[in-house]
Write an enzyme that holds these catalytic residues in place. Structure first.
Site, short mmCIF file in Angstrom:
data_model
loop_
_atom_site.label_atom_id
_atom_site.label_comp_id
_atom_site.label_asym_id
_atom_site.label_seq_id
_atom_site.Cartn_x
_atom_site.Cartn_y
_atom_site.Cartn_z
CB CYS A 56 -0.97 -0.05 1.18
SG CYS A 56 -2.40 1.05 1.05
CB THR A 57 0.44 4.65 1.29
OG1 THR A 57 -0.09 4.31 2.57
CG2 THR A 57 -0.70 4.95 0.32
#
Length: 223
Positions: free
Chosen positions: A102-103
């Site tokens: 993800c981030t």
């Protein structure tokens, strides 16, 4: 036999499934130790409101064979944490694999570890990786040399099984997949921007850009 050392950067406002999904898979790796590292050993609040307890401090963490950074709002807040970013740079210099879900890829990028690399992230933020000189790739798992990144949240399961296959071979990865009964059959076909309501997709992407581009700009201004 030397045991594989996995060091996970745990931080406030982490998206818990970004971390706990892969960590569940990691826990089935043979001859492996998994360390959850943060500044101290106090419980760390996740995006769900409940906490996870680190197992080791940043100072005491062993050298990682595999360095892993999950995502969440806290991944962007780490841009202001020089100690954590230095920790990632030091660990990455000797790690065999540098990874994220993800981030978490944005934290790696802010630490200068993804320049010129292909990488992925959550679909609503992924395009912003280009601000750091990365090449965003809209795939569930992306490998570029020793860097392996996973897309948003549940992609962490695919990511971790890919890592298992890379390190231990496909047979081990398949056995782990069976053990955790990872056989997704979602009730709705709405888990991708290609299948979800386009208006909602656009609104979420705009919201993420408005929220996160200023943080990225500030981080780049310090680089």
């Amino acid at each position: 036999m030397t045991r594989l050392q996995i060091v996970v950067l745990l931080f406030p406002n982490v998206t818990q499934l970004d971390m706990t999904g892969p960590a569940q898979v990691f826990s089935h790796f043979p001859d492996t130790d998994v360390h959850l590292a943060w500044h101290n050993l106090e419980p760390v609040t996740t995006d769900c409101g409940w906490s996870i307890v680190p197992t080791v401090t940043l100072d005491q963490a062993p050298q990682a064979d595999l360095l892993f950074v999950p995502g969440g709002r806290g991944a962007f807040e780490l841009f202001e944490d020089a100690v954590a970013l230095d920790f990632l740079r030091t660990q990455a210099a000797a790690a065999r694999w540098v990874t994220s879900v993800c981030t978490g890829s944005f934290t790696l990028a802010a630490a200068g570890l993804l320049s010129g690399k292909k990488a992925t992230s959550h679909w609503a933020s992924m395009s912003m990786l280009s601000e750091f000189g990365c090449e965003p790739v809209g795939e569930r798992v992306v490998q570029d040399g020793n860097v392996i990144t996973g897309a948003g949240v549940t992609s962490g399961m695919d990511f971790a099984l890919t890592v298992a296959a890379t390190i231990f071979g496909e047979d081990v990865a398949r056995r782990i997949q069976l053990m955790i009964e990872y056989d997704p059959a979602p009730p709705f076909d709405a888990g991708s921007p290609s299948t979800a309501d386009p208006a909602f997709v656009d609104a979420m992407r705009q919201k993420m850009q408005a929220d996160r581009l200023p943080l990225i700009a500030r981080a780049l201004g310090r680089a």
